[in-house]
Design a protein around this motif. Sequence first.
Motif, PDB file in Angstrom:
ATOM      1  N   LYS A   1       0.827  -1.214   0.000  1.00 28.10           N
ATOM      2  CA  LYS A   1       0.000   0.000   0.000  1.00 28.10           C
ATOM      3  C   LYS A   1       0.855   1.253   0.000  1.00 28.10           C
ATOM      4  CE  LYS A   1      -4.132  -1.770   2.226  1.00 28.10           C
ATOM      5  NZ  LYS A   1      -5.003  -1.703   3.410  1.00 28.10           N
ATOM      6  N   MET A   2       2.013   1.199   0.619  1.00 26.59           N
ATOM      7  CA  MET A   2       2.877   2.367   0.668  1.00 26.59           C
ATOM      8  C   MET A   2       3.744   2.510  -0.576  1.00 26.59           C
ATOM      9  SD  MET A   2       3.822   2.979   4.675  1.00 26.59           S
ATOM     10  CE  MET A   2       5.279   2.019   4.678  1.00 26.59           C
ATOM     11  N   VAL A   3       3.954   1.435  -1.333  1.00 25.55           N
ATOM     12  CA  VAL A   3       4.817   1.474  -2.509  1.00 25.55           C
ATOM     13  C   VAL A   3       4.046   1.819  -3.783  1.00 25.55           C
ATOM     14  CG1 VAL A   3       6.230   0.004  -3.996  1.00 25.55           C
ATOM     15  CG2 VAL A   3       6.580  -0.027  -1.558  1.00 25.55           C
ATOM     16  N   VAL A   4       2.777   1.492  -3.863  1.00 30.37           N
ATOM     17  CA  VAL A   4       1.991   1.754  -5.069  1.00 30.37           C
ATOM     18  C   VAL A   4       2.008   3.233  -5.467  1.00 30.37           C
ATOM     19  CG1 VAL A   4      -0.353   1.701  -6.013  1.00 30.37           C
ATOM     20  CG2 VAL A   4       0.586  -0.326  -4.931  1.00 30.37           C
ATOM     21  N   PRO A   5       1.974   4.200  -4.538  1.00 34.13           N
ATOM     22  CA  PRO A   5       2.086   5.599  -4.963  1.00 34.13           C
ATOM     23  C   PRO A   5       3.392   5.911  -5.702  1.00 34.13           C
ATOM     24  CG  PRO A   5       1.229   5.510  -2.745  1.00 34.13           C
ATOM     25  CD  PRO A   5       1.628   4.120  -3.109  1.00 34.13           C
ATOM     26  N   LEU A   6       4.451   5.189  -5.397  1.00 32.34           N
ATOM     27  CA  LEU A   6       5.703   5.361  -6.124  1.00 32.34           C
ATOM     28  C   LEU A   6       5.505   5.010  -7.598  1.00 32.34           C
ATOM     29  CD1 LEU A   6       9.226   4.463  -4.996  1.00 32.34           C
ATOM     30  CD2 LEU A   6       8.455   3.649  -7.185  1.00 32.34           C
ATOM     31  N   PHE A   7       4.869   3.876  -7.852  1.00 30.34           N
ATOM     32  CA  PHE A   7       4.623   3.460  -9.235  1.00 30.34           C
ATOM     33  C   PHE A   7       3.741   4.471  -9.967  1.00 30.34           C
ATOM     34  CE2 PHE A   7       5.077  -0.936  -7.267  1.00 30.34           C
ATOM     35  CZ  PHE A   7       6.395  -1.076  -7.671  1.00 30.34           C
ATOM     36  N   HIS A   8       2.717   4.969  -9.286  1.00 27.94           N
ATOM     37  CA  HIS A   8       1.818   5.940  -9.907  1.00 27.94           C
ATOM     38  C   HIS A   8       2.540   7.262 -10.208  1.00 27.94           C
ATOM     39  CE1 HIS A   8      -1.599   3.355  -9.693  1.00 27.94           C
ATOM     40  NE2 HIS A   8      -1.546   3.266  -8.364  1.00 27.94           N
ATOM     41  N   SER A   9       3.458   7.661  -9.364  1.00 25.96           N
ATOM     42  CA  SER A   9       4.228   8.883  -9.611  1.00 25.96           C
ATOM     43  C   SER A   9       5.133   8.726 -10.820  1.00 25.96           C
ATOM     44  CB  SER A   9       5.077   9.233  -8.394  1.00 25.96           C
ATOM     45  OG  SER A   9       4.270   9.598  -7.320  1.00 25.96           O
ATOM     46  N   VAL A  10       5.712   7.552 -10.970  1.00 27.41           N
ATOM     47  CA  VAL A  10       6.542   7.288 -12.152  1.00 27.41           C
ATOM     48  C   VAL A  10       5.678   7.355 -13.413  1.00 27.41           C
ATOM     49  CG1 VAL A  10       7.965   5.559 -13.328  1.00 27.41           C
ATOM     50  CG2 VAL A  10       8.243   5.935 -10.881  1.00 27.41           C
ATOM     51  N   GLN A  11       4.468   6.813 -13.339  1.00 29.07           N
ATOM     52  CA  GLN A  11       3.559   6.865 -14.485  1.00 29.07           C
ATOM     53  C   GLN A  11       3.151   8.303 -14.797  1.00 29.07           C
ATOM     54  OE1 GLN A  11       0.542   4.122 -13.091  1.00 29.07           O
ATOM     55  NE2 GLN A  11       1.242   2.550 -14.540  1.00 29.07           N
ATOM     56  N   ARG A  12       2.884   9.106 -13.780  1.00 27.37           N
ATOM     57  CA  ARG A  12       2.526  10.508 -14.009  1.00 27.37           C
ATOM     58  C   ARG A  12       3.656  11.286 -14.660  1.00 27.37           C
ATOM     59  NH1 ARG A  12       0.009   9.923  -9.033  1.00 27.37           N
ATOM     60  NH2 ARG A  12       1.720  10.928  -7.917  1.00 27.37           N
ATOM     61  N   ALA A  13       4.882  10.834 -14.479  1.00 31.25           N
ATOM     62  CA  ALA A  13       6.034  11.491 -15.100  1.00 31.25           C
ATOM     63  C   ALA A  13       6.162  11.114 -16.580  1.00 31.25           C
ATOM     64  CB  ALA A  13       7.308  11.127 -14.355  1.00 31.25           C
ATOM     65  N   GLY A  14       5.270  10.250 -17.071  1.00 32.99           N
ATOM     66  CA  GLY A  14       5.278   9.894 -18.489  1.00 32.99           C
ATOM     67  C   GLY A  14       5.963   8.586 -18.817  1.00 32.99           C
ATOM     68  N   ILE A  15       6.292   7.808 -17.807  1.00 34.93           N
ATOM     69  CA  ILE A  15       6.949   6.519 -18.016  1.00 34.93           C
ATOM     70  C   ILE A  15       5.893   5.423 -17.966  1.00 34.93           C
ATOM     71  CG2 ILE A  15       8.765   4.961 -17.200  1.00 34.93           C
ATOM     72  CD1 ILE A  15       9.777   7.764 -17.994  1.00 34.93           C
ATOM     73  N   CYS A  16       5.892   4.546 -18.953  1.00 36.23           N
ATOM     74  CA  CYS A  16       4.972   3.410 -18.956  1.00 36.23           C
ATOM     75  C   CYS A  16       5.530   2.345 -18.009  1.00 36.23           C
ATOM     76  CB  CYS A  16       4.838   2.856 -20.370  1.00 36.23           C
ATOM     77  SG  CYS A  16       3.752   1.432 -20.451  1.00 36.23           S
TER      78      CYS A  16
END
Length: 123
Positions: free
Chosen positions: A99-114
């Motif tokens: 639950k604490m790591v998923v926001p990291l993945f979403h932030s990477v996606q928001r930066a334009g990385i698939c």
Amino acid sequence: MSRNPKHLLRIVLSCRKITAQVTNPSTDSIVAMASSSELEFMQQYRAKLNRYPRCHHYWDAHVASRIGEKLGLRLNQIGVTYVCVCVQEEICRPVFYRKMVVPLFHSVQRAGICVDGVEDIVF
């Protein structure tokens, strides 16, 4: 999406530190990295370290999200647009850490990385 992943995003966790690193699977070399031990997070870390009663976790979902932003920017700078997550490794983590790591993945996606594999990680 069935691409042959060129880069692997791995998360290294402890109660004191979170590190996100992107590696090239063919050479196992680190291409980009962001960590909670960087200067930006030191003041917050020291504040939690000196707090009474002491807490046992020195990072949270907000710090993980900020690390994801930094990693996404660094990946954009070097031209990496696609990374893959080892779903099996992430599912093996305790739900509390997931639950604490998923926001990291979403932030990477928001930066334009698939980020391939995030949608398969469940709580």
